[in-house]
Motif scaffolding. Sequence first.
Motif, PDB file in Angstrom:
ATOM      1  N   TYR A 188      -2.237   5.260  -8.093  1.00 52.82           N
ATOM      2  CA  TYR A 188      -2.231   5.024  -6.647  1.00 52.82           C
ATOM      3  C   TYR A 188      -1.114   5.876  -6.078  1.00 52.82           C
ATOM      4  N   PHE A 189      -1.453   6.865  -5.266  1.00 57.47           N
ATOM      5  CA  PHE A 189      -0.386   7.680  -4.700  1.00 57.47           C
ATOM      6  C   PHE A 189      -0.789   8.214  -3.333  1.00 57.47           C
ATOM      7  N   SER A 190       0.258   8.517  -2.532  1.00 61.17           N
ATOM      8  CA  SER A 190       0.059   9.006  -1.167  1.00 61.17           C
ATOM      9  C   SER A 190       0.973  10.201  -0.949  1.00 61.17           C
ATOM     10  N   VAL A 191       0.436  11.200  -0.271  1.00 58.85           N
ATOM     11  CA  VAL A 191       1.186  12.434  -0.021  1.00 58.85           C
ATOM     12  C   VAL A 191       1.415  12.582   1.481  1.00 58.85           C
ATOM     13  N   LEU A 236      -2.137  11.382   2.975  1.00 62.12           N
ATOM     14  CA  LEU A 236      -3.363  11.473   2.170  1.00 62.12           C
ATOM     15  C   LEU A 236      -3.186  10.527   0.985  1.00 62.12           C
ATOM     16  N   GLY A 237      -3.954   9.438   0.985  1.00 59.15           N
ATOM     17  CA  GLY A 237      -3.827   8.423  -0.075  1.00 59.15           C
ATOM     18  C   GLY A 237      -4.953   8.560  -1.080  1.00 59.15           C
ATOM     19  N   ILE A 238      -4.596   8.453  -2.353  1.00 60.90           N
ATOM     20  CA  ILE A 238      -5.571   8.687  -3.427  1.00 60.90           C
ATOM     21  C   ILE A 238      -5.485   7.563  -4.450  1.00 60.90           C
ATOM     22  N   GLY A 239      -6.614   6.968  -4.742  1.00 61.47           N
ATOM     23  CA  GLY A 239      -6.673   5.942  -5.790  1.00 61.47           C
ATOM     24  C   GLY A 239      -7.666   6.385  -6.848  1.00 61.47           C
ATOM     25  N   ILE A 240      -7.192   6.499  -8.094  1.00 61.95           N
ATOM     26  CA  ILE A 240      -8.083   6.910  -9.200  1.00 61.95           C
ATOM     27  C   ILE A 240      -8.133   5.787 -10.225  1.00 61.95           C
ATOM     28  N   HIS A 270     -10.660  -3.479   1.239  1.00 68.41           N
ATOM     29  CA  HIS A 270      -9.542  -3.659   0.314  1.00 68.41           C
ATOM     30  C   HIS A 270      -9.772  -2.757  -0.901  1.00 68.41           C
ATOM     31  N   TRP A 271      -8.694  -2.123  -1.379  1.00 70.98           N
ATOM     32  CA  TRP A 271      -8.805  -1.286  -2.582  1.00 70.98           C
ATOM     33  C   TRP A 271      -8.147  -2.049  -3.728  1.00 70.98           C
ATOM     34  N   ILE A 272      -8.941  -2.490  -4.683  1.00 75.06           N
ATOM     35  CA  ILE A 272      -8.420  -3.288  -5.796  1.00 75.06           C
ATOM     36  C   ILE A 272      -7.516  -2.407  -6.650  1.00 75.06           C
ATOM     37  N   SER A 325       0.862  -1.190   0.000  1.00 74.07           N
ATOM     38  CA  SER A 325       0.000   0.000   0.000  1.00 74.07           C
ATOM     39  C   SER A 325       0.895   1.235   0.000  1.00 74.07           C
ATOM     40  N   THR A 326       0.617   2.179  -0.884  1.00 72.20           N
ATOM     41  CA  THR A 326       1.414   3.417  -0.882  1.00 72.20           C
ATOM     42  C   THR A 326       1.218   4.166   0.436  1.00 72.20           C
ATOM     43  N   ASN A 327       0.028   4.038   1.046  1.00 76.33           N
ATOM     44  CA  ASN A 327      -0.184   4.709   2.338  1.00 76.33           C
ATOM     45  C   ASN A 327       0.753   4.140   3.398  1.00 76.33           C
ATOM     46  N   ASN A 380     -15.619  11.207   0.761  1.00 71.45           N
ATOM     47  CA  ASN A 380     -14.374  11.241   0.010  1.00 71.45           C
ATOM     48  C   ASN A 380     -14.406  10.424  -1.276  1.00 71.45           C
ATOM     49  N   ASP A 381     -15.590  10.227  -1.832  1.00 69.93           N
ATOM     50  CA  ASP A 381     -15.649   9.535  -3.132  1.00 69.93           C
ATOM     51  C   ASP A 381     -15.730  10.574  -4.231  1.00 69.93           C
ATOM     52  N   ILE A 382     -15.053  10.293  -5.333  1.00 67.92           N
ATOM     53  CA  ILE A 382     -15.261  11.121  -6.515  1.00 67.92           C
ATOM     54  C   ILE A 382     -16.007  10.273  -7.525  1.00 67.92           C
ATOM     55  N   ARG A 412       1.055  -0.595  -9.086  1.00 68.62           N
ATOM     56  CA  ARG A 412      -0.002  -1.468  -8.570  1.00 68.62           C
ATOM     57  C   ARG A 412       0.226  -1.713  -7.091  1.00 68.62           C
ATOM     58  N   GLN A 413      -0.842  -2.122  -6.400  1.00 66.56           N
ATOM     59  CA  GLN A 413      -0.747  -2.414  -4.973  1.00 66.56           C
ATOM     60  C   GLN A 413      -1.282  -3.831  -4.732  1.00 66.56           C
ATOM     61  N   THR A 414      -0.628  -4.529  -3.827  1.00 67.16           N
ATOM     62  CA  THR A 414      -1.099  -5.882  -3.504  1.00 67.16           C
ATOM     63  C   THR A 414      -1.980  -5.886  -2.262  1.00 67.16           C
ATOM     64  N   ALA A 415      -1.915  -4.819  -1.474  1.00 64.21           N
ATOM     65  CA  ALA A 415      -2.737  -4.733  -0.258  1.00 64.21           C
ATOM     66  C   ALA A 415      -3.268  -3.315  -0.114  1.00 64.21           C
ATOM     67  N   GLY A 416      -3.871  -2.806  -1.204  1.00 60.48           N
ATOM     68  CA  GLY A 416      -4.412  -1.444  -1.195  1.00 60.48           C
ATOM     69  C   GLY A 416      -5.494  -1.328  -0.133  1.00 60.48           C
ATOM     70  N   LYS A 417      -5.453  -0.214   0.590  1.00 59.36           N
ATOM     71  CA  LYS A 417      -6.392  -0.033   1.704  1.00 59.36           C
ATOM     72  C   LYS A 417      -7.490   0.952   1.329  1.00 59.36           C
ATOM     73  N   GLY A 418      -8.745   0.582   1.623  1.00 58.86           N
ATOM     74  CA  GLY A 418      -9.873   1.488   1.426  1.00 58.86           C
ATOM     75  C   GLY A 418     -10.412   1.934   2.774  1.00 58.86           C
ATOM     76  N   GLY A 426     -11.166   7.196  -4.759  1.00 62.60           N
ATOM     77  CA  GLY A 426     -11.373   7.226  -3.312  1.00 62.60           C
ATOM     78  C   GLY A 426     -10.147   7.812  -2.630  1.00 62.60           C
ATOM     79  N   LEU A 427     -10.361   8.405  -1.475  1.00 60.09           N
ATOM     80  CA  LEU A 427      -9.253   8.990  -0.703  1.00 60.09           C
ATOM     81  C   LEU A 427      -9.257   8.404   0.696  1.00 60.09           C
ATOM     82  N   LEU A 428      -8.090   8.108   1.199  1.00 56.82           N
ATOM     83  CA  LEU A 428      -7.959   7.552   2.546  1.00 56.82           C
ATOM     84  C   LEU A 428      -6.864   8.302   3.285  1.00 56.82           C
ATOM     85  N   THR A 429      -7.262   8.990   4.374  1.00 61.90           N
ATOM     86  CA  THR A 429      -6.292   9.758   5.165  1.00 61.90           C
ATOM     87  C   THR A 429      -5.920   8.967   6.409  1.00 61.90           C
TER      88      THR A 429
HETATM   89  C1  BTN Z   1     -11.915   4.444  -0.317  1.00 62.07           C
HETATM   90  O1  BTN Z   1     -12.259   3.426   0.294  1.00 62.07           O
HETATM   91  O2  BTN Z   1     -12.680   5.061  -1.032  1.00 62.07           O
HETATM   92  C2  BTN Z   1     -10.494   4.953  -0.171  1.00 62.07           C
HETATM   93  C3  BTN Z   1      -9.578   4.302  -1.157  1.00 62.07           C
HETATM   94  C4  BTN Z   1      -8.157   4.848  -1.090  1.00 62.07           C
HETATM   95  C5  BTN Z   1      -7.233   4.093  -2.016  1.00 62.07           C
HETATM   96  C6  BTN Z   1      -5.868   4.727  -2.104  1.00 62.07           C
HETATM   97  S1  BTN Z   1      -4.880   4.002  -3.371  1.00 62.07           S
HETATM   98  C7  BTN Z   1      -3.486   4.870  -2.802  1.00 62.07           C
HETATM   99  C8  BTN Z   1      -3.543   4.817  -1.289  1.00 62.07           C
HETATM  100  N1  BTN Z   1      -2.946   3.590  -0.796  1.00 62.07           N
HETATM  101  C9  BTN Z   1      -3.831   2.785  -0.214  1.00 62.07           C
HETATM  102  O3  BTN Z   1      -3.576   1.681   0.282  1.00 62.07           O
HETATM  103  N2  BTN Z   1      -5.043   3.355  -0.223  1.00 62.07           N
HETATM  104  C10 BTN Z   1      -5.014   4.658  -0.866  1.00 62.07           C
END
Ligand code: BTN
Length: 267
Positions: free
Chosen positions: A70-73, A141-145, A61-63, A27-29, A113-115, A50-56, A124-127
């Motif tokens: 996928y980026f985090s600031v 601040l994590g952002i997945g588009i 789980h964020w596919i 996860s980039t976060n 935080n959904d677009i 790509r992420q293998t354990a992206g967090k939502g 989606g954004l995950l802080t």
């Molecule tokens: C949501 O559930 O809407 C939030 C999704 C956030 C996904 C992004 S992808 C980049 C960053 N790394 C993560 O593991 N999650 C966020």
Amino acid sequence: MDETGITEGLNTAVVGREVRVLTEVGSTNTVAMELAANGAPNGTVVVAERQTAGKGRLGRHWISPNGNLYFSVILRPEIPLRSAPAITLMGAVAVATAIRQATALPAAIKWPNDIQLAGKKVCGLLTELSAGQDGIRHVVLGIGIDVNMDMAQLPPELRPIATSLATEAGRIIDRTALLRAALQALDIWYARFLTDTGCVLAAWQGLNITTGRRVAVTGAGRQLEGLAERIDDEGRLLIRGDDGALHTVSAGDVTVLSSRNDISASL
Ligand code: BTN
């Protein structure tokens, strides 16, 4: 994507002054939280193909297949802890603005935080943050588009409610150009957030599709239906329940039940 392509000529004061591009991460976060704990500078960005354990949100789980962003600031704001949720709203304003600029698609925000595009989730954004007795240490601040992904990679239950920029635009989208637009917009909106949170909330209001509508909120231990009246100064959603009481919601899933016209017609 490569670091030079992302940063060359990038005109930002804070966000993206340092960028790390990785092929695959959990996860980039998580990577950004570790870098921040080890002293990475304010504005550092971690990007992955790509992420293998992206967090939502809410532990989901964020596919995260190839083709998307996928980026985090890392941010180091000197603000009280209670103001931190508004960082997610600031991020949503910046990213919705960047999507509009880069694609001309009418991106809109659904609280918190959904677009969305055409009523479907595209981002989606995950802080996440670390705080101690002395206040906030750092925020990520994590952002997945969903940009160019093959939509067949989504599980069938998500296909009716998710979309990608390429699907909506009918063409492949340049991810580097979109990321640069997002970093530039984040730089501007983060500076505004630090000096005038009200201006961020007003911009959020102008881009959101939640307030003024009848909504249902589930998750975070509650179930509630009513009129989403507005957000408060800390970004919480104020809902006038059917019992007439005003409920303050700080987390949960919102389903929009009516259009704004339906509401005004019924008043
Ligand atoms: C949501 O559930 O809407 C939030 C999704 C956030 C996904 C992004 S992808 C980049 C960053 N790394 C993560 O593991 N999650 C966020």
